[in-house]
Design an enzyme around this catalytic site. Structure first.
Site, short mmCIF file in Angstrom:
data_model
loop_
_atom_site.label_atom_id
_atom_site.label_comp_id
_atom_site.label_asym_id
_atom_site.label_seq_id
_atom_site.Cartn_x
_atom_site.Cartn_y
_atom_site.Cartn_z
CB THR A 126 -0.93 0.05 1.23
OG1 THR A 126 -0.14 0.27 2.41
CG2 THR A 126 -1.71 -1.25 1.39
CB CYS A 127 0.15 4.69 -1.06
SG CYS A 127 0.15 4.29 -2.80
CG ASP A 128 -0.07 4.20 5.80
OD1 ASP A 128 0.92 4.87 6.15
OD2 ASP A 128 -1.09 4.06 6.50
#
Ligand SMILES: *Cc1c(COP(=O)(O)O)cnc(C)c1O
Length: 380
Positions: free
Chosen positions: A328-330
Site C-alpha cells: 500500500t501507499c502508507d
C-alpha cells in the site's frame, strides 16, 4: 511446518498473496492442549482466526468455543443448527461462552433465546443482562495481572478483585445466576507467574463469595494467553501446563469445572503466508523489498498484535539485512525493518512467513484496494 515445495506449488496454483492453513497442525495443537491440561475444557477463541473451516476442524476434534460477537456466534451455530432443539440447547450451554464483557442491548436480545453463558464485569452490565437476556448464565471477568504478556488485556476489562464479590452478590440479588469466574492473563503470556497469581486470586474470590453466602459457583475459566512457540525463548507448553495443573488441583475441588479460551495456541502455528516480491530499491544504503502482502493484510499482527514475523526466502544466497514493505501507499505498511534475506532476489520471487495463523488474516482489510490473501486449506 508445511514443506517448502508444498508452499511453492500452492503459490503457483493459487497465486499470491496466499495464506495456507494446515489442519493437521490445528488437530495436533488441540490434542496437545487436551493432553497436558486434561481437566480443562478448551473453548477456541474464534477471534484469533474465524475462518469457518478452522472452526469446523476444531468442532470435529471436540472443541468448545469462545465467541465475542453475533457473527462469531453464527459461525459456530452453523455446525449445530440441525441438532434437535434440546441437544442444541445443551450444546450451547456446555460448549459456547460469549466472552465479551460488554454487550449491546440488541446483542443481548438476540442471545437470550439461546440461554448462553456470558461474561460481565460491572453493574451497568448486570442491569442490561437482567433486562435483555435474563436467561443467560453469568461468569464474572476478573482483572488480573498481565505482566510480560505480548498483548495486554487488563486495562479494558475485568472487575477489580475488591469489587468482585459485590458484583456477584448484585447479580444474584436481581435473580441472575453467577456460574463462576473468568480472567485473561494477557495474550502470548510467557510469564507463567501470571496464571499462578490469577488462579490464586480466583480461589480467594470463590472463598469470599462462599463466606458471604453465595455458593452457586461451579466453574473457573482461565481464559487465553497460552503462548505459541514463536521462538526458543518461549518455554514448552508442558511446563506451563504442569504449573497450571498443580494450582488447579491444589485450589479447586474436582466438582469445579475448568474452562480455558485458547486462541493463538491453537491456530498460530497452523498457517504460513506466501507473498511475492513486486518491487526492489536501495534506500539510504539499505536494500528494500516490496511484497504484495503487508500490515493492512496478513501482516496486520505487526500493528495490532505487536507480533514480529520472520520472512524466509525459497532461494539461497549471500544474505544481508533488508527492509520488507507492504504494497500500500502508507508508510506505516512495514512488515519488517530488519530481515536477513538474500540480496539478489528478483521481482516475482516468493517469500514466506511461518506461524502466522493467529491475529493475522483475521484483521485483514481491503485498504488501498488490495484484497486480503487467498486462503488455502491443506490436510482438511
Ligand atoms: C482474545 C481473547 C482470547 C484468546 O486469547 P489468546 O491469547 O489468543 O489465547 C480468549 N479470551 C478472551 C476473552 C479474549 O478476549
Amino acid at each position: 511446518m508445511i514443506p517448502r515445495r508444498t508452499l511453492k506449488k500452492l503459490a503457483e496454483q493459487n497465486g499470491t498473496p496466499l495464506f495456507v492453513v494446515d489442519h493437521n497442525e490445528l488437530r495436533r495443537n488441540y490434542a496437545t492442549f487436551k493432553k497436558y491440561l486434561p481437566r480443562v475444557q478448551a473453548y477456541y477463541a474464534v477471534k484469533a482466526n474465524p475462518d469457518p473451516a478452522i472452526v469446523k476442524t476444531l468442532f470435529d476434534a471436540g472443541a468448545s468455543f469462545d465467541v465475542a460477537s453475533m457473527p462469531e456466534f453464527r459461525i459456530v451455530y452453523e455446525y449445530i443448527k440441525d441438532m434437535p432443539d434440546k441437544q442444541r440447547q445443551d450444546w450451547i450451554w456446555d460448549k459456547i461462552i460469549y466472552a465479551n464483557p460488554i454487550k449491546a442491548n440488541e446483542t443481548l436480545q438476540e442471545l437470550n433465546p439461546y440461554k448462553p453463558l456470558v461474561t460481565y464485569d460491572n453493574y451497568e452490565e448486570i442491569r442490561k443482562i437482567k433486562k435483555h437476556a435474563p436467561q443467560a448464565g453469568l461468569a464474572l471477568r476478573l482483572k488480573v495481572t498481565n505482566t510480560g504478556a505480548m498483548v495486554e488485556l487488563s486495562s479494558k476489562f475485568g472487575a477489580a478483585p475488591g469489587e468482585a464479590v459485590d458484583l456477584i452478590l448484585a447479580a444474584d440479588k436481581v435473580g441472575l445466576t453467577v456460574e463462576g469466574i473468568s480472567f485473561h492473563v494477557g495474550s502470548q503470556t510467557t510469564n507463567f507467574g501470571n496464571y499462578v497469581a490469577a488462579i490464586n486470586l480466583a480461589a480467594n474470590i470463590f472463598k469470599e463469595a462462599k463466606d458471604r453466602g453465595y455458593s452457586k459457583m461451579n466453574l473457573l475459566d482461565i481464559g487465553g494467553g497460552f503462548p505459541a512457540p514463536y521462538d526458543d525463548t518461549v518455554k514448552p507448553f508442558r511446563e506451563l501446563a504442569g504449573i497450571i495443573n498443580r494450582e488447579l488441583n491444589r485450589l479447586f475441588p474436582k466438582n469445579i469445572q475448568i474452562l480455558a479460551e485458547p486462541g493463538r495456541f491453537l491456530c498460530a502455528t497452523a498457517a504460513t503466508a506466501v507473498s511475492k516480491i513486486i518491487g526492489k530499491a536501495v534506500r539510504e544504503g539499505k536494500l528494500c523489498y516490496y511484497v504484495n502482502d503487508g500490515v493492512y493484510h496478513t501482516f496486520s499482527g505487526v500493528i495490532f498484535d505487536h507480533c514480529h514475523y520472520h520472512m524466509k526466502s525459497f532461494k539461497r544466497g549471500p544474505t544481508q539485512i533488508c527492509s520488507v514493505f507492504g504494497p500500500t501507499c502508507d508508510a506505516l505498511d512495514v512488515v519488517s525493518m530488519a530481515e536477513e534475506l538474500p540480496g539478489d532476489l528478483q521481482l516475482g520471487d516468493l517469500l514466506y512467513s511461518e506461524q502466522i495463523g493467529a491475529y493475522s488474516h483475521a484483521s485483514s482489510t481491503w485498504f488501498n484496494g488490495f484484497p486480503p490473501a487467498t486462503v488455502v486449506h491443506i490436510n482438511q
